[in-house]
Design a protein around this motif. Structure first.
Motif, PDB file in Angstrom:
ATOM      1  N   THR A  68     -37.172   7.475   9.328  1.00 18.85           N
ATOM      2  CA  THR A  68     -36.250   6.594   8.452  1.00 18.85           C
ATOM      3  C   THR A  68     -34.823   6.518   9.076  1.00 18.85           C
ATOM      4  OG1 THR A  68     -35.602   8.879   7.338  1.00 18.85           O
ATOM      5  CG2 THR A  68     -37.733   7.592   6.282  1.00 18.85           C
ATOM      6  N   THR A  69     -34.834   6.510  10.339  1.00 16.61           N
ATOM      7  CA  THR A  69     -33.407   6.548  11.109  1.00 16.61           C
ATOM      8  C   THR A  69     -32.697   5.283  10.395  1.00 16.61           C
ATOM      9  OG1 THR A  69     -34.274   7.355  12.886  1.00 16.61           O
ATOM     10  CG2 THR A  69     -32.230   6.315  12.972  1.00 16.61           C
ATOM     11  N   VAL A  70     -33.135   4.370  10.429  1.00 16.96           N
ATOM     12  CA  VAL A  70     -32.631   2.993  10.096  1.00 16.96           C
ATOM     13  C   VAL A  70     -32.005   2.963   8.668  1.00 16.96           C
ATOM     14  CG1 VAL A  70     -32.912   0.428   9.649  1.00 16.96           C
ATOM     15  CG2 VAL A  70     -33.931   1.428  11.612  1.00 16.96           C
ATOM     16  N   ASN A  71     -33.170   3.504   7.677  1.00 13.70           N
ATOM     17  CA  ASN A  71     -32.690   3.771   6.377  1.00 13.70           C
ATOM     18  C   ASN A  71     -31.378   4.622   6.119  1.00 13.70           C
ATOM     19  OD1 ASN A  71     -35.833   3.196   6.520  1.00 13.70           O
ATOM     20  ND2 ASN A  71     -35.202   2.758   4.390  1.00 13.70           N
ATOM     21  N   ASN A  72     -31.350   5.787   7.005  1.00 14.37           N
ATOM     22  CA  ASN A  72     -30.532   6.648   6.942  1.00 14.37           C
ATOM     23  C   ASN A  72     -29.004   6.052   7.421  1.00 14.37           C
ATOM     24  OD1 ASN A  72     -32.046   8.817   5.830  1.00 14.37           O
ATOM     25  ND2 ASN A  72     -32.596   9.490   7.871  1.00 14.37           N
ATOM     26  N   ILE A  73     -29.244   5.131   8.594  1.00 15.53           N
ATOM     27  CA  ILE A  73     -27.829   4.557   8.723  1.00 15.53           C
ATOM     28  C   ILE A  73     -27.308   3.491   8.001  1.00 15.53           C
ATOM     29  CG2 ILE A  73     -27.172   3.067  10.817  1.00 15.53           C
ATOM     30  CD1 ILE A  73     -28.983   4.171  12.699  1.00 15.53           C
ATOM     31  N   VAL A  74     -28.328   2.873   7.325  1.00 14.58           N
ATOM     32  CA  VAL A  74     -27.773   1.657   6.443  1.00 14.58           C
ATOM     33  C   VAL A  74     -27.086   2.593   5.109  1.00 14.58           C
ATOM     34  CG1 VAL A  74     -28.507   0.047   4.662  1.00 14.58           C
ATOM     35  CG2 VAL A  74     -29.282   0.004   6.870  1.00 14.58           C
ATOM     36  N   GLY A  75     -27.821   3.435   4.871  1.00 13.66           N
ATOM     37  CA  GLY A  75     -27.385   4.404   3.740  1.00 13.66           C
ATOM     38  C   GLY A  75     -26.044   5.197   3.920  1.00 13.66           C
ATOM     39  N   PHE A  76     -25.779   5.374   5.063  1.00 16.05           N
ATOM     40  CA  PHE A  76     -24.442   6.136   5.423  1.00 16.05           C
ATOM     41  C   PHE A  76     -23.345   4.982   5.552  1.00 16.05           C
ATOM     42  CE2 PHE A  76     -26.328  10.150   6.798  1.00 16.05           C
ATOM     43  CZ  PHE A  76     -25.924  11.046   6.187  1.00 16.05           C
ATOM     44  N   ILE A  77     -23.872   3.880   6.098  1.00 17.25           N
ATOM     45  CA  ILE A  77     -22.744   2.812   6.048  1.00 17.25           C
ATOM     46  C   ILE A  77     -22.214   2.152   4.691  1.00 17.25           C
ATOM     47  CG2 ILE A  77     -22.590   0.212   6.431  1.00 17.25           C
ATOM     48  CD1 ILE A  77     -24.395   0.732   9.116  1.00 17.25           C
ATOM     49  N   ILE A  78     -23.378   2.413   3.697  1.00 22.30           N
ATOM     50  CA  ILE A  78     -22.825   1.700   2.394  1.00 22.30           C
ATOM     51  C   ILE A  78     -21.953   3.073   1.830  1.00 22.30           C
ATOM     52  CG2 ILE A  78     -23.811   1.661   0.005  1.00 22.30           C
ATOM     53  CD1 ILE A  78     -25.995   0.019   1.434  1.00 22.30           C
ATOM     54  N   ILE A  79     -22.365   4.423   2.069  1.00 24.67           N
ATOM     55  CA  ILE A  79     -21.375   5.584   1.520  1.00 24.67           C
ATOM     56  C   ILE A  79     -20.159   5.298   2.060  1.00 24.67           C
ATOM     57  CG2 ILE A  79     -21.347   7.766   1.534  1.00 24.67           C
ATOM     58  CD1 ILE A  79     -24.383   8.366   1.652  1.00 24.67           C
ATOM     59  N   PHE A  80     -20.136   5.213   3.252  1.00 28.37           N
ATOM     60  CA  PHE A  80     -18.617   5.133   3.805  1.00 28.37           C
ATOM     61  C   PHE A  80     -17.915   3.951   3.500  1.00 28.37           C
ATOM     62  CE2 PHE A  80     -20.622   8.018   7.446  1.00 28.37           C
ATOM     63  CZ  PHE A  80     -19.754   8.949   6.920  1.00 28.37           C
ATOM     64  N   PHE A  81     -18.548   2.968   3.264  1.00 22.04           N
ATOM     65  CA  PHE A  81     -18.070   1.688   2.806  1.00 22.04           C
ATOM     66  C   PHE A  81     -17.309   1.913   1.351  1.00 22.04           C
ATOM     67  CE2 PHE A  81     -18.516  -2.187   0.185  1.00 22.04           C
ATOM     68  CZ  PHE A  81     -17.804  -3.089   1.020  1.00 22.04           C
ATOM     69  N   TYR A  82     -17.943   2.389   0.677  1.00 21.23           N
ATOM     70  CA  TYR A  82     -17.559   2.722  -0.993  1.00 21.23           C
ATOM     71  C   TYR A  82     -16.431   3.847  -0.967  1.00 21.23           C
ATOM     72  CZ  TYR A  82     -20.089  -1.173  -2.857  1.00 21.23           C
ATOM     73  OH  TYR A  82     -20.412  -2.261  -3.136  1.00 21.23           O
ATOM     74  N   PHE A  83     -16.561   4.832  -0.148  1.00 17.89           N
ATOM     75  CA  PHE A  83     -15.550   5.796  -0.221  1.00 17.89           C
ATOM     76  C   PHE A  83     -14.342   5.406   0.746  1.00 17.89           C
ATOM     77  CE2 PHE A  83     -19.071   9.236  -1.238  1.00 17.89           C
ATOM     78  CZ  PHE A  83     -18.142   9.692  -2.118  1.00 17.89           C
ATOM     79  N   GLY A  84     -14.688   4.409   1.615  1.00 15.95           N
ATOM     80  CA  GLY A  84     -13.450   3.673   2.062  1.00 15.95           C
ATOM     81  C   GLY A  84     -12.625   3.038   0.951  1.00 15.95           C
ATOM     82  N   HIS A  85     -13.195   2.536  -0.049  1.00 16.44           N
ATOM     83  CA  HIS A  85     -12.523   2.192  -1.436  1.00 16.44           C
ATOM     84  C   HIS A  85     -11.305   3.127  -1.624  1.00 16.44           C
ATOM     85  CE1 HIS A  85     -15.465  -0.778  -1.264  1.00 16.44           C
ATOM     86  NE2 HIS A  85     -15.562  -1.410  -2.301  1.00 16.44           N
ATOM     87  N   ASP A  86     -11.643   4.536  -1.787  1.00 19.90           N
ATOM     88  CA  ASP A  86     -10.717   5.406  -1.960  1.00 19.90           C
ATOM     89  C   ASP A  86      -9.729   5.429  -1.247  1.00 19.90           C
ATOM     90  OD1 ASP A  86     -12.455   6.331  -4.215  1.00 19.90           O
ATOM     91  OD2 ASP A  86     -12.594   8.676  -3.160  1.00 19.90           O
ATOM     92  N   LEU A  87      -9.720   5.321   0.173  1.00 16.21           N
ATOM     93  CA  LEU A  87      -8.773   5.211   1.225  1.00 16.21           C
ATOM     94  C   LEU A  87      -7.913   3.836   0.795  1.00 16.21           C
ATOM     95  CD1 LEU A  87      -7.548   6.399   3.808  1.00 16.21           C
ATOM     96  CD2 LEU A  87      -8.993   4.900   5.121  1.00 16.21           C
ATOM     97  N   PHE A  88      -8.545   2.886   0.354  1.00 17.52           N
ATOM     98  CA  PHE A  88      -7.667   1.673  -0.063  1.00 17.52           C
ATOM     99  C   PHE A  88      -6.866   2.014  -1.150  1.00 17.52           C
ATOM    100  CE2 PHE A  88      -7.171  -2.172  -2.640  1.00 17.52           C
ATOM    101  CZ  PHE A  88      -6.689  -3.122  -1.612  1.00 17.52           C
TER     102      PHE A  88
END
Length: 313
Positions: free
Chosen positions: A190-210
């Motif tokens: 499930t490596t691809v699923n995990n990578i996509v999941g982490f990208i989305i998580i970092f994308f939305y926690f990046g909202h916090d930084l913004f």
């Protein structure tokens, strides 16, 4: 290896496996009370904003969107959970499980709405003379649409990828279906699923930084005048409280879902699983309703009008 692969039509939810008959009644009552409070405070705030014409401003429209999102997210969980408490068998269909994964579109939408609200506050405080030319009806409509469509698109990608996995089990160790619980049942990598999941998580926690960056500018601008500082305290403090509330609640859930200890009791696991569906939907409208003067006065006026109408009848 796919030797143990089976086509599953339903999943078992093990979060309530240890519940007793006595505890079932108490848990059902508390859950129903919690959901009733969520419905009450969010619907009250939504109706206040809709009925009061003076609240038809960008900030309150975004706040209304935040409350609607809370109703959307909790509706995907509480009715099914209440049914499961009273039911002897805690199962969910395969399709229903995939649909319930969309609960997390509520969480990501929460961050999107809070980000849009921080942009609105930045323009209002740092560029007050340009506010009405920047926050036009079309811009507000675009931002509302953006805050809802992008999270839904992200979750649609996640759910589509998850639906293509070959599963070797049907036991969900939680009160509801979420993506990581299904991925753990996969027979294959499930490596691809995990990578996509982490990208989305970092994308939305990046909202916090913004948002934090925007608040650095907000504080600098607010300190330049007494009026700016007053506006900052009145409208930005509740926003920061809601952001902190949502961030801690979701981070707690995500970290537990991926790295939770097996030694933790089931009741603690259950609380950690639902606290982001319980605390933010209640606190967000309460914080804004108490802190924003116009909302508080409008809500009180509506209550007085209803009492006067009932008195006349």
């Amino acid at each position: 290896m796919m030797n143990n692969a089976t086509v599953f039509t339903e999943f078992s939810l093990s979060g309530l496996k240890d519940i007793t008959t006595k505890n079932r009644v108490i848990l059902f009552s508390l859950t129903l009370l919690c959901y009733s409070v969520i419905l009450l405070v969010n619907v009250a705030l939504i109706m206040t904003i809709i009925l009061e014409e003076k609240l038809h401003k960008p900030m309150y429209i975004f706040l209304c969107n935040l409350c609607i999102n809370s109703l959307y997210g909790t509706a995907a969980f509480y009715p099914k959970f209440l049914f499961d408490i009273l039911s002897g068998t805690h199962v969910i269909s395969y399709i229903g499980c995939l649909l319930q994964v969309f609960i997390y579109s509520y969480a990501s939408c929460e961050f999107s709405v809070l980000t849009v609200m921080s942009y609105d506050r930045y323009v209002a405080i740092c560029r007050p003379l340009e506010y009405h030319s920047v926050m036009t009806r079309h811009r507000v409509a675009f931002l509302v649409g953006f805050s809802r469509l992008v999270p839904s698109l992200c979750m649609a990608i996640v759910v589509t990828m998850t639906s293509k996995l070959t599963l070797c089990g049907s036991q969900i160790e939680k009160l509801y279906c979420e993506n990581w619980s299904i991925i753990k049942l996969s027979c294959n990598s499930t490596t691809v699923n995990n990578i996509v999941g982490f990208i989305i998580i970092f994308f939305y926690f990046g909202h916090d930084l913004f948002i934090m960056c925007s608040y650095v500018l907000l504080v600098k601008c607010a300190l330049q005048s007494r009026e700016g500082w007053k506006k900052f305290l009145q409208t930005c403090v509740p926003h920061l409280l809601c952001l902190l509330n949502a961030t801690v609640a979701l981070l707690f859930d995500l970290m537990y879902a991926r790295y939770g200890s097996a030694s933790v009791t089931q009741s603690v696991k259950n609380f950690m699983a639902v606290q982001f569906l319980m605390i933010p939907p209640i606190l967000n409208p309460v914080v804004y309703g108490l802190k924003l003067t116009q909302v508080r006065y409008s809500l009180l006026n509506l209550c007085r009008c209803n009492k006067q109408v009932k008195g006349l009848n």
